[in-house]
Design an enzyme around this catalytic site. Structure first.
Site: not given
Length: 156
Positions: A118-122
C-alpha cells in the site's frame, strides 16, 4: 512481534505478518535483524512479490490484504493503492479527492500497516517529501527516498 517471514530489502529488513490467506502487515526492522524463511505458503508468495518489486518497480502487487481500521483510513489506503508507480500525489490532492484534510491524510499514511504494498511513499508534501511512518527525518525518510528513486520519481 511474531512474523511469518523476515525479508531482506535493499534498505533493511521487512517483517511480514500474514494469515494463511491475507497480508496483515509489513514492519520495517533494523538491518541487523536476522532473516527468517517464510513459514507459510502465503508468506512465500508475499516474499516472492516483494522480491519481484525490488527487481522491477513497475511490478503490480496482487495480494489479498486484511486492512481493518476507521472508514477514513481505509479510504485513504484505497486511494494510495490507485496511485501508479512513478507518480506521486500530495497530501492536499488526496484530501481534496476524499473530502478530507491534508493532516488527516498524513495521519492515515503514517498509520498504514502495509507499506510498500500500500504505497504510502507515493504521497508527498506540497514542497518536499513530507513524512514517512510518522517521522519527518532520519531513517524513515531515507527509506521513502529510496522507494521513490526506485520508482524513478526522484533522481540521484
Amino acid at each position: 512481534m511474531t512474523y511469518q517471514a523476515i525479508f531482506s530489502a535493499p534498505f533493511g529488513k521487512l517483517g511480514i505478518r500474514c494469515t494463511g490467506a491475507a497480508l496483515l502487515g509489513i514492519d520495517f526492522l533494523s538491518p541487523g535483524e536476522p532473516e527468517q524463511a517464510p513459514s507459510t505458503p502465503f508468506a512465500v508468495r508475499v516474499c516472492a512479490q516483494l522480491q519481484t518489486y525490488f527487481a522491477d518497480p513497475d511490478f503490480v502487487f496482487d495480494l489479498p490484504l486484511a486492512l481493518q481500521d476507521t472508514p477514513h483510513r481505509l479510504k485513504v489506503w484505497q486511494a494510495m493503492r490507485a496511485i501508479p508507480c512513478g507518480q506521486v500525489r500530495t497530501y492536499g490532492e488526496l484530501a481534496i479527492a476524499l473530502g478530507s484534510s491534508p493532516r488527516a491524510v498524513g495521519q492515515a499514511c503514517g498509520a498504514n500497516p502495509i507499506p510498500v504494498v500500500v504505497p504510502c511513499h507515493r504521497v508527498v508534501g506540497k514542497a518536499g517529501l513530507g513524512g514517512f511512518m510518522h517521522h519527518a527525518q532520519g531513517a524513515p525518510l531515507d527509506i521513502k527516498y529510496w522507494l521513490l528513486r526506485h520508482e524513478r520519481v526522484l533522481h540521484e
